[in-house]
Write a protein that holds these residues in place. Structure first.
Motif, PDB file in Angstrom:
ATOM      1  N   ASN A   5      86.821 -66.568 -37.385  1.00  0.00           N
ATOM      2  CA  ASN A   5      88.347 -67.008 -38.569  1.00  0.00           C
ATOM      3  C   ASN A   5      89.706 -67.436 -38.299  1.00  0.00           C
ATOM      4  O   ASN A   5      89.900 -68.603 -38.962  1.00  0.00           O
ATOM      5  CB  ASN A   5      88.453 -65.345 -39.136  1.00  0.00           C
ATOM      6  N   LEU A   6      89.770 -66.723 -36.968  1.00  0.00           N
ATOM      7  CA  LEU A   6      91.652 -67.410 -36.568  1.00  0.00           C
ATOM      8  C   LEU A   6      90.743 -69.016 -35.578  1.00  0.00           C
ATOM      9  O   LEU A   6      91.839 -69.822 -36.548  1.00  0.00           O
ATOM     10  CB  LEU A   6      91.562 -66.821 -34.725  1.00  0.00           C
ATOM     11  N   LEU A   7      89.818 -69.078 -35.905  1.00  0.00           N
ATOM     12  CA  LEU A   7      89.228 -70.358 -35.267  1.00  0.00           C
ATOM     13  C   LEU A   7      89.463 -71.424 -36.534  1.00  0.00           C
ATOM     14  O   LEU A   7      89.904 -73.027 -36.113  1.00  0.00           O
ATOM     15  CB  LEU A   7      88.170 -70.662 -34.463  1.00  0.00           C
ATOM     16  N   LEU A   8      88.873 -70.921 -38.101  1.00  0.00           N
ATOM     17  CA  LEU A   8      88.558 -71.157 -38.716  1.00  0.00           C
ATOM     18  C   LEU A   8      90.137 -71.611 -39.577  1.00  0.00           C
ATOM     19  O   LEU A   8      90.064 -73.213 -40.141  1.00  0.00           O
ATOM     20  CB  LEU A   8      87.870 -70.411 -40.085  1.00  0.00           C
ATOM     21  N   LEU A   9      90.787 -70.680 -39.576  1.00  0.00           N
ATOM     22  CA  LEU A   9      92.195 -70.936 -40.041  1.00  0.00           C
ATOM     23  C   LEU A   9      92.963 -71.769 -39.106  1.00  0.00           C
ATOM     24  O   LEU A   9      93.705 -72.775 -40.163  1.00  0.00           O
ATOM     25  CB  LEU A   9      92.921 -69.305 -40.162  1.00  0.00           C
ATOM     26  N   SER A  10      92.818 -71.445 -38.078  1.00  0.00           N
ATOM     27  CA  SER A  10      93.830 -72.585 -36.958  1.00  0.00           C
ATOM     28  C   SER A  10      93.181 -74.910 -37.983  1.00  0.00           C
ATOM     29  O   SER A  10      94.183 -75.008 -37.875  1.00  0.00           O
ATOM     30  CB  SER A  10      92.951 -72.722 -35.549  1.00  0.00           C
ATOM     31  N   GLY A  11      91.479 -74.367 -37.885  1.00  0.00           N
ATOM     32  CA  GLY A  11      91.513 -75.593 -38.129  1.00  0.00           C
ATOM     33  C   GLY A  11      91.988 -76.676 -39.142  1.00  0.00           C
ATOM     34  O   GLY A  11      92.020 -77.411 -39.463  1.00  0.00           O
ATOM     35  N   ALA A  12      91.335 -74.983 -40.413  1.00  0.00           N
ATOM     36  CA  ALA A  12      92.404 -75.571 -41.772  1.00  0.00           C
ATOM     37  C   ALA A  12      93.582 -76.096 -41.316  1.00  0.00           C
ATOM     38  O   ALA A  12      94.434 -77.198 -42.035  1.00  0.00           O
ATOM     39  CB  ALA A  12      92.303 -74.578 -42.308  1.00  0.00           C
ATOM     40  N   GLY A  13      94.652 -75.472 -40.685  1.00  0.00           N
ATOM     41  CA  GLY A  13      95.697 -75.483 -40.470  1.00  0.00           C
ATOM     42  C   GLY A  13      96.391 -77.263 -40.316  1.00  0.00           C
ATOM     43  O   GLY A  13      97.305 -78.011 -40.794  1.00  0.00           O
ATOM     44  N   LEU A  14      95.579 -77.052 -38.702  1.00  0.00           N
ATOM     45  CA  LEU A  14      95.946 -79.143 -38.213  1.00  0.00           C
ATOM     46  C   LEU A  14      95.119 -79.556 -38.984  1.00  0.00           C
ATOM     47  O   LEU A  14      96.056 -81.106 -38.961  1.00  0.00           O
ATOM     48  CB  LEU A  14      94.745 -78.746 -37.116  1.00  0.00           C
ATOM     49  N   LEU A  15      94.337 -79.470 -40.109  1.00  0.00           N
ATOM     50  CA  LEU A  15      94.103 -80.678 -40.755  1.00  0.00           C
ATOM     51  C   LEU A  15      94.920 -80.950 -41.885  1.00  0.00           C
ATOM     52  O   LEU A  15      95.095 -81.777 -42.814  1.00  0.00           O
ATOM     53  CB  LEU A  15      92.101 -80.115 -41.171  1.00  0.00           C
ATOM     54  N   LEU A  16      95.051 -79.675 -42.522  1.00  0.00           N
ATOM     55  CA  LEU A  16      96.286 -80.343 -43.614  1.00  0.00           C
ATOM     56  C   LEU A  16      97.481 -80.648 -43.205  1.00  0.00           C
ATOM     57  O   LEU A  16      97.917 -81.489 -44.197  1.00  0.00           O
ATOM     58  CB  LEU A  16      96.427 -78.732 -44.531  1.00  0.00           C
TER      59      LEU A  16
END
Length: 515
Positions: A5-16
């Motif tokens: 879940n932390l990886l998904l959240l971090s990835g979403a933040g970087l892509l945003l």
């Protein structure tokens, strides 16, 4: 929150962040693709937060979808009707026509590919909530400009309420996600039709998408025709030809949606007749206690959007009025007014009914965001980039509402006023027990004394008939005569299996302690 879940959240933040930078640099295609990637990761995160089925209404949709995998034309809640049931009780019956089938077919297809689990059943909402960003962008661009289209797509990507629907927490869950997406897509197809040099294909797509909307949640799916009809009235020279084209699209919608209605009326006449009558009662009767004042849905605006976005919507309306854009917005505003008027007058009120027009209201919020971006592009390069990213991050933060996400999914707090969020540890515990039923209970056994309502959850995880209470002694004897044996959970809460259950020949006590 686990590592995934932390990886998904971090990835979403970087892509945003990357998407905002790309948009500032006017790399439109890359910005949209990156934004869709962020949207996908955010929704995948929401779908993965809760490894259990939510009470209202996800577990019912999930169980019917599970059975649709093997019986696609027979929506069933319970496969084995071993005990008497009320065909009118959508919580406990056999043939389940309480909702239109398209969204559950999507869930069934996903589970057929990825397995019968929570993430697979939520995956169609993840995908649809991501794909709708392109139609949203096009609506904003066709009506105003590319910046407005991107701002609308961004607001939809991080829309808190739809993200919670995707998680399964909010009642009507995946049903409402699909419904809102297909309605937004039908509006997009209509605006493409208005500007295309080859309008016929878009006319057909309007009809198909409106039909898909109806097959998710009935006649409000025809909303695009309210906008289309309003536009015809406003454009006098094209009135006759446009009415004919609207009629052609509507005919396509009927061709898409009507066969299921005719099939169920023929195949399941008793249940179909009751559900049609039940649907019609929503307007004049407060069903299942869902009554409220006429302004109920207006009071829900902060719940749906938050105060900051509501302020942006009002500012967007003012900008549209100042620049003379209200006329081009009017067909969409009529759709919003129609939805809020209909559900405000209806006696039965539920908290998600009006969210179906969220894309239109967020379009208003997108106008001031787009205007701010256009102003920032005139600033010196570094200051402009920093300002654009800061503006985007602020909008994302207030739209996403991370504190509420944490409270709803990761905190053992009190229940939300509209949906249950407390008792997370108990739900996790019980889901583990229900997943083990096929291992612990031999074939030919009926399981009794699950938690009230959890029999639906248990039958999703296990291929065993499960009941939350127990039959009469005569019914136990009849089950045994038919070759069935009894398994039962031990005492819990106020549920205590009677002696004739415990002493039935071959009775199997289960040792998992439900909480």
């Amino acid at each position: 929150m686990n590592t995934l879940n932390l990886l998904l959240l971090s990835g979403a933040g970087l892509l945003l962040t990357a998407s905002l930078w790309l948009w500032y640099r006017r790399r439109i295609g890359s910005a949209l693709v990156t934004l869709m990637g962020a949207s996908f990761l955010l929704r995948l995160l929401m779908a993965a937060l809760d490894p259990f089925l939510h009470d209202w209404d996800e577990r019912y949709h999930a169980l019917v979808a599970k059975h649709l995998m093997s019986h696609p034309l027979a929506p069933m809640l319970r496969l084995d009707q071993l005990l008497p049931y009320d065909y009118q009780a959508w919580c406990c019956n056999h043939i389940w026509l309480h909702k239109q089938p398209l969204f559950m077919w999507q869930m069934a297809l996903s589970m057929a590919v990825f397995g019968t689990n929570e993430l697979a059943l939520r995956l169609p909402s993840v995908v649809l909530g991501t794909l709708v960003l392109y139609p949203a962008y096009r609506i904003g661009r066709l009506l105003f400009n590319a910046d407005t289209g991107y701002a609308l797509a961004l607001l939809l990507a991080v829309a808190h309420y739809q993200l919670e629907q995707t998680s399964g927490l909010i009642g009507m869950d995946h049903n409402d996600v699909a419904f809102g997406v297909y309605i937004t897509a039908s509006l997009w197809a209509y605006y493409e039709y208005r500007t295309s040099r080859h309008p016929t294909k878009w006319l057909v797509l309007v009809g198909v998408l409106a039909g898909a909307s109806v097959l998710c949640k009935w006649l409000v799916g025809l909303l695009v025709y309210a906008s289309w009809g309003t536009a015809i009235v406003l454009e006098q020279p094209r009135r006759v030809s446009e009415y004919l084209r609207l009629g052609a699209a509507l005919l396509i919608t009927v061709v898409v949606a009507l066969p299921w209605q005719l099939y169920t009326a023929w195949r399941f006449p008793l249940e179909s007749s009751y559900e049609r009558a039940y649907n019609s009662r929503h307007f004049g009767e407060a069903l299942e206690g869902h009554s409220a004042a006429w302004y109920y849905h207006l009071n829900l605006l902060p719940l749906h959007y938050g105060w900051v976005l509501l302020g942006l919507m009002l500012l967007g309306f003012a900008i549209a009025a100042y620049r003379g854009w209200l006329l081009r917005l009017l067909p969409l505003l009529v759709a919003v007014l129609a939805v809020y008027t209909l559900f405000s007058l209806a006696a039965t009120k539920m908290y998600s009914y009006t969210y179906v027009v969220s894309s239109v209201l967020l379009l208003l919020a997108a106008l001031p965001v787009a205007a701010a971006w256009q102003w920032l592009r005139q600033a010196p390069s570094k200051a402009g980039i920093a300002g654009a990213v800061l503006l985007g991050a602020t909008v994302v933060l207030f739209s996403l509402r991370p504190a509420e996400v944490y409270s709803n999914h990761l905190d053992e707090g009190v229940d939300h006023p509209f949906w249950p969020t407390a008792g997370r540890a108990a739900r996790l515990n019980n889901a583990v027990i229900y997943r083990q039923l096929d291992r612990d209970v031999p074939a030919g056994y009926v399981v009794f004394n699950a938690l009230g309502g959890d029999e639906i959850t248990a039958m999703f995880y296990a291929n065993r008939p499960v009941y939350s209470w127990w039959p009469s002694q005569a019914q136990v004897q009849r089950l045994q005569a038919l070759g069935w044996h009894i398994a039962y959970f031990p005492d819990h809460h106020d549920q205590h299996p009677p002696d004739y259950i415990r002493q039935a020949p071959g009775a199997l006590p289960l040792w998992g302690q439900l909480q």
